[in-house]
Write a protein that holds these residues in place. Sequence first.
Motif, mmCIF file in Angstrom:
data_model
loop_
_atom_site.group_PDB
_atom_site.id
_atom_site.type_symbol
_atom_site.label_atom_id
_atom_site.label_comp_id
_atom_site.label_asym_id
_atom_site.label_seq_id
_atom_site.Cartn_x
_atom_site.Cartn_y
_atom_site.Cartn_z
ATOM 1 N N LYS A 165 0.827 -1.208 0.000
ATOM 2 C CA LYS A 165 0.000 0.000 0.000
ATOM 3 C C LYS A 165 0.860 1.256 0.000
ATOM 4 C CE LYS A 165 -4.182 -0.101 1.240
ATOM 5 N NZ LYS A 165 -5.377 -0.445 1.949
ATOM 6 N N THR A 166 0.567 2.194 -0.896
ATOM 7 C CA THR A 166 1.242 3.497 -0.890
ATOM 8 C C THR A 166 0.245 4.512 -0.369
ATOM 9 O OG1 THR A 166 2.352 2.807 -2.888
ATOM 10 C CG2 THR A 166 2.541 5.112 -2.324
ATOM 11 N N THR A 167 0.603 5.189 0.684
ATOM 12 C CA THR A 167 -0.328 6.144 1.291
ATOM 13 C C THR A 167 0.099 7.569 0.960
ATOM 14 O OG1 THR A 167 -0.728 4.602 3.087
ATOM 15 C CG2 THR A 167 -1.323 6.894 3.498
ATOM 16 N N PRO A 168 -0.798 8.373 0.354
ATOM 17 C CA PRO A 168 -0.442 9.774 0.089
ATOM 18 C C PRO A 168 -0.245 10.538 1.396
ATOM 19 C CG PRO A 168 -2.567 9.185 -0.914
ATOM 20 C CD PRO A 168 -2.163 8.039 -0.065
ATOM 21 N N VAL A 169 0.707 11.454 1.403
ATOM 22 C CA VAL A 169 0.928 12.268 2.602
ATOM 23 C C VAL A 169 1.106 13.732 2.221
ATOM 24 C CG1 VAL A 169 2.103 10.419 3.887
ATOM 25 C CG2 VAL A 169 3.456 12.016 2.553
ATOM 26 N N PHE A 170 0.883 14.584 3.200
ATOM 27 C CA PHE A 170 1.164 16.014 3.053
ATOM 28 C C PHE A 170 1.931 16.423 4.304
ATOM 29 C CE2 PHE A 170 -0.134 20.564 3.369
ATOM 30 C CZ PHE A 170 0.359 20.977 2.139
ATOM 31 N N VAL A 171 3.114 17.022 4.121
ATOM 32 C CA VAL A 171 3.957 17.345 5.278
ATOM 33 C C VAL A 171 4.190 18.847 5.331
ATOM 34 C CG1 VAL A 171 6.194 16.997 6.392
ATOM 35 C CG2 VAL A 171 5.117 15.109 5.160
ATOM 36 N N ARG A 172 3.919 19.442 6.496
ATOM 37 C CA ARG A 172 4.195 20.881 6.670
ATOM 38 C C ARG A 172 5.257 21.066 7.755
ATOM 39 N NH1 ARG A 172 2.450 25.285 9.787
ATOM 40 N NH2 ARG A 172 2.438 27.266 8.676
ATOM 41 N N PHE A 173 6.345 21.766 7.370
ATOM 42 C CA PHE A 173 7.403 22.107 8.316
ATOM 43 C C PHE A 173 7.195 23.551 8.754
ATOM 44 C CE2 PHE A 173 9.209 19.098 5.223
ATOM 45 C CZ PHE A 173 9.596 18.077 6.077
ATOM 46 N N SER A 174 7.643 23.877 9.952
ATOM 47 C CA SER A 174 7.377 25.241 10.423
ATOM 48 C C SER A 174 8.362 25.651 11.511
ATOM 49 C CB SER A 174 5.956 25.303 10.999
ATOM 50 O OG SER A 174 5.727 24.227 11.892
ATOM 51 N N THR A 175 8.411 26.970 11.777
ATOM 52 C CA THR A 175 9.032 27.435 13.015
ATOM 53 C C THR A 175 7.895 27.701 13.993
ATOM 54 O OG1 THR A 175 8.966 29.691 12.184
ATOM 55 C CG2 THR A 175 11.057 28.513 11.949
ATOM 56 N N VAL A 176 8.200 27.934 15.252
ATOM 57 C CA VAL A 176 7.132 28.089 16.244
ATOM 58 C C VAL A 176 6.850 29.559 16.552
ATOM 59 C CG1 VAL A 176 6.417 27.587 18.619
ATOM 60 C CG2 VAL A 176 7.685 25.877 17.311
ATOM 61 N N GLN A 177 7.931 30.335 16.795
ATOM 62 C CA GLN A 177 7.705 31.639 17.415
ATOM 63 C C GLN A 177 7.292 32.725 16.438
ATOM 64 O OE1 GLN A 177 9.281 34.750 17.393
ATOM 65 N NE2 GLN A 177 9.337 35.532 19.475
ATOM 66 N N GLY A 178 7.922 32.750 15.263
ATOM 67 C CA GLY A 178 7.784 33.894 14.374
ATOM 68 C C GLY A 178 6.440 33.971 13.670
ATOM 69 N N SER A 179 6.172 35.158 13.121
ATOM 70 C CA SER A 179 4.939 35.324 12.362
ATOM 71 C C SER A 179 5.168 34.759 10.958
ATOM 72 C CB SER A 179 4.554 36.797 12.293
ATOM 73 O OG SER A 179 5.533 37.481 11.555
ATOM 74 N N LYS A 180 4.120 34.811 10.156
ATOM 75 C CA LYS A 180 4.146 34.171 8.837
ATOM 76 C C LYS A 180 5.289 34.689 7.946
ATOM 77 C CE LYS A 180 0.599 33.023 5.481
ATOM 78 N NZ LYS A 180 1.078 33.746 4.305
ATOM 79 N N GLY A 181 5.690 35.950 8.157
ATOM 80 C CA GLY A 181 6.736 36.522 7.304
ATOM 81 C C GLY A 181 8.114 36.510 7.926
ATOM 82 N N SER A 182 8.291 35.766 8.996
ATOM 83 C CA SER A 182 9.583 35.785 9.699
ATOM 84 C C SER A 182 10.612 34.923 8.964
ATOM 85 C CB SER A 182 9.397 35.310 11.141
ATOM 86 O OG SER A 182 8.831 34.026 11.167
ATOM 87 N N PRO A 183 11.900 35.144 9.249
ATOM 88 C CA PRO A 183 12.939 34.372 8.533
ATOM 89 C C PRO A 183 12.919 32.897 8.899
ATOM 90 C CG PRO A 183 13.879 36.251 9.740
ATOM 91 C CD PRO A 183 12.477 36.119 10.187
ATOM 92 N N ASP A 184 13.409 32.094 7.942
ATOM 93 C CA ASP A 184 13.410 30.639 8.138
ATOM 94 C C ASP A 184 14.464 30.156 9.114
ATOM 95 O OD1 ASP A 184 11.333 30.021 6.490
ATOM 96 O OD2 ASP A 184 12.571 29.426 4.768
ATOM 97 N N THR A 185 15.611 30.877 9.207
ATOM 98 C CA THR A 185 16.758 30.261 9.897
ATOM 99 C C THR A 185 16.924 30.731 11.335
ATOM 100 O OG1 THR A 185 18.214 31.945 8.977
ATOM 101 C CG2 THR A 185 18.050 29.877 7.752
ATOM 102 N N VAL A 186 15.892 31.307 11.926
ATOM 103 C CA VAL A 186 15.989 31.717 13.335
ATOM 104 C C VAL A 186 16.236 30.499 14.223
ATOM 105 C CG1 VAL A 186 14.482 33.708 13.051
ATOM 106 C CG2 VAL A 186 13.483 31.485 13.612
#
Length: 683
Positions: A107-128
Motif C-alpha cells: 500500500k502506498t499512502t499519500p501524505v502532506f507534510v508541513r514544516f514550520s518554526t514556532v515563534q515567528g509570524s508568517k513573514g519571519s525568517p526561516d533560519t531563526v
Amino acid sequence: MSDHRNHNKTRKDEQLEGYRAYDQGKKMTTNQGQKVSEDEFSLKAGERGPTLMEDFHFREKMTHFDHERIPERIVHARGYAAHGEFQVYDDSMKDYTKADFLTDPNKTTPVFVRFSTVQGSKGSPDTVRDVRGFATKFYTDEGNFDLVGNNIPIFFIQDAMKFPDLVHAVKPEPHNEMPQGGSAHDTFWDFVANNQESAHMAMWAMSDRGIPRSFRMMEGFGVHTFRLVNDKGEAHFVKFHWKPVLGVHSLVWDEAQKLSGKDIDFHRRDLYEAIENGDYPEWELGFQIIREDEEFKFDFDILDPTKVWPEEDVPVKKVGKLTLNRNVDNVFAETEQAAFHPGHVVSGIDFSNDPLLQGRLFSYTDTQISRLGGPNFHELPINRPVCPFHNNQRDAQGRMTINTGQVSYHKNSLADNTPEPASEEEGGYVHYQEKVEGHKIRARSDSFRDHFSQAALFWNSMSDVEKQHIIGGFSFELGKCESTSVQQQVVDMLSNISLDLAQPVAKALGVRVPQEGGSDVTKSSPALSQQNTKFKPDTRKVGVIVGEGFKGSEVNEVLAGLKKEGIHPEVISSRLGTCKASDGPELEVQHTFLTADSLLFDALYVVGGSQTDETFKKKTHDFIKETFSHYKPIGATHEGKSWLEETGLDNYPGVLKGEDPSSFTADFVKAVASHRFWERKVI
Ligand code: HDE
C-alpha cells in the motif's frame, strides 16, 4: 528541472487534480458567472469622473481582495509544505497495530507534510533559532492520520494547562512586539527559570538542533507516548520517529543569523528546489516500543513529555519510508489551509494519558475554527480524506457539500437508520479500554518531578564542539536579555545540569559564577549527538567562482565529477550570462557576486580566470574568508590556488589545492561529504 508531477499518481493527487488549473484558457467572469468585458478600469461617470456604486465587478473584486488574508496560526505560523507518499517495508508491525497503512507493504499512502518554526509570524525568517514543526497528514484508506510532531523529541512543559503561558512568554513581548522570530528575550528566559521542567528542552533548543541546515536534514518526533493496538486488542506504548536519509545537520549560528537577511526563505527554497530537481527528500519512520507491563521499568515516567526514551535502551525499529515528491500548486490553498490535529487517528493508533497530549486533543479543532472560519475546514481539498465520509453534521460557514434528503439525525427510520455506526470488524474505531481510577485532582505526579537528569544526559552525550555551541547558544540568548536577575536565575538553573555549562555562560554574562552544583548522571546516549549521524555529499550545494579565461576542459571535468556524486555546483561570476574559457567551452553563470553569498553554499570551489580584475579577486577573497569561518570545505585550482594562498588560509583542514582534475575531484567530494572542519578552531 524535472517535472515535479513525474511520480506515480496517488488517490489524493487524483482528487486534487479535479480542483487544479480550473481557470486556464477560460473567459473571465464574476463569481456569479457573468462574463466580464473590461478588467482594468472602474466604472466612472465620465473618464475623469467619480466611480459609480453600481460597479458590481469592482466591488466584488475589491471585497474579495480585502479578505484575502486569514488569521495566521497562533504558533507555527511560518511554514512550508509538500506532498509525497509513505510505504511500509513489510508486515512486521502487524504484531503491534491493526492500522492498514502500517502493515500492508503493497500500500502506498499519500501524505502532506508541513514544516514550520514556532515563534515567528508568517513573514519571519526561516533560519531563526527555534523548534521546527514536522506535521504529517497520512491520507489512509481508513481515514486521515495526523502525526503532528517537532524536530526535537521532547517539549518545554508537561501539562497543556501551561501552553498559553509558554507561548505568551516566547512570542514577541507585548509592549514593543520584539523580538520577531526568536527566544532571545527576557520573558522567555524568565518563563524557563521559573518553570524548570523546561530545562531539558532549553538544552535542545540552544544546541545545533535549533538551527537546522535544511528541513530535509531534520529528525522528526511524535514527542508524546502513543499507543498502538493490534487486531487482538493488545496495546503497546510507542514513540514515533522520522529519521532523515541524509542525516541530521545544522547551520552554524553566524550563518543562521546572516541568512535571515541574505535569504529569508532559505529553508523553504531548499525544500522547493530539492523537489523540483528530483532530489526527493526521504525519511524512515521508526517506532520505539514498550510493552504495557514495562510501563514502570524506567527511571523516568514514560508519560512525561519532557523525557526521551534513550535509543540505546529502547531501540528504534524502522518500518517504512516517507518520500516528498511534489511541491504544492498553491501555497494558500494547501499549506496555509491545511489543518492538522493530533486527535486525527485511525484504528490501531490510540492515545496515552500524557497530560500534554490530552490537552492538545482539545486545542487543535478549536484553533481551526477561528483560523479557517468555522467547523467545515475538513471539506477543504487539502484536508479531505481520500475515503468517503458520512455523518449527520450539516450547515455552518463555508459548507461545501450539498447534502440531499430530509434526514440529518440518528437514529432514524426514514433513511433506514443510516448513516449508521460500524462495528469493530467493519473498521469502527474502538477506544482502547484502559482501566482508569483516581481522585479528581490538579497536581503534578511525583514521577514528573525530575527536571535535570535527562538535561545532564543530553549534555554528557554531546561532542566538545556541540558543547561549545550550546554554551554559545545560551550566552547569546541570555546576553540579549536586559534583566540581570533573569540571567542569574537561568545560570543557577544550569548549575543543576553541569558546572562546565553554567560557569562559562555566567562568565560570558558577567553574573555570579556558580561554584556548586553539577549532576550525578554520568550516562550518555550516543544517538543524541549529531556527530554520530550520516555524512553524505548528496544534494550539497557548491559555489564555483569562475572568471573569463578559465581552463575550460579541466573545470568541466571537475564539475561533471561533482554532479556524478549528487553534488550541485552553481557558477558564480561577475555578471550573468556565460563565462568563456581560454580553451573554448562556455559555462552558464547562475549567480553574480551581488546575488550570491558564501552563506548559500555548503562548500566553495575557486577556479578564477586569467582575464579577471582586482575587484573580482577581492570578492573571491571575501567568499573564501567567510566560507572558511563557517568551517566549510574550500577547493581551489588554477588561478584560484594563488588567490587562496593570498588569504593565508590555505594550510588548514578541509582546504584543498588541486593540480590533477580527477584526484582533486575525488578529494573535494570527500571534503564535501565531511560538511564541516571543526579542527580549524575559528574564533
Ligand atoms: Fe501544537 N499547536 N500545541 N505542538 N503544533 C498548533 O494548531 C498546542 C505541541 C505542533 O503545520 C496549533 O493548527 C497545544 C507539541 C505543530 O499546521 C494549536 C500544545 C508539539 C503545529 C496548537 C501544543 C506540537 C502545531 C496552532 C500543548 C510537538 C503546526 C495552529 C499542549 C509534538 C501544524 C494549529 C501545522 C500547531 C496547540 C504543543 C506540534 C494552537 C495546546 C508538544 C507541528 O492548536
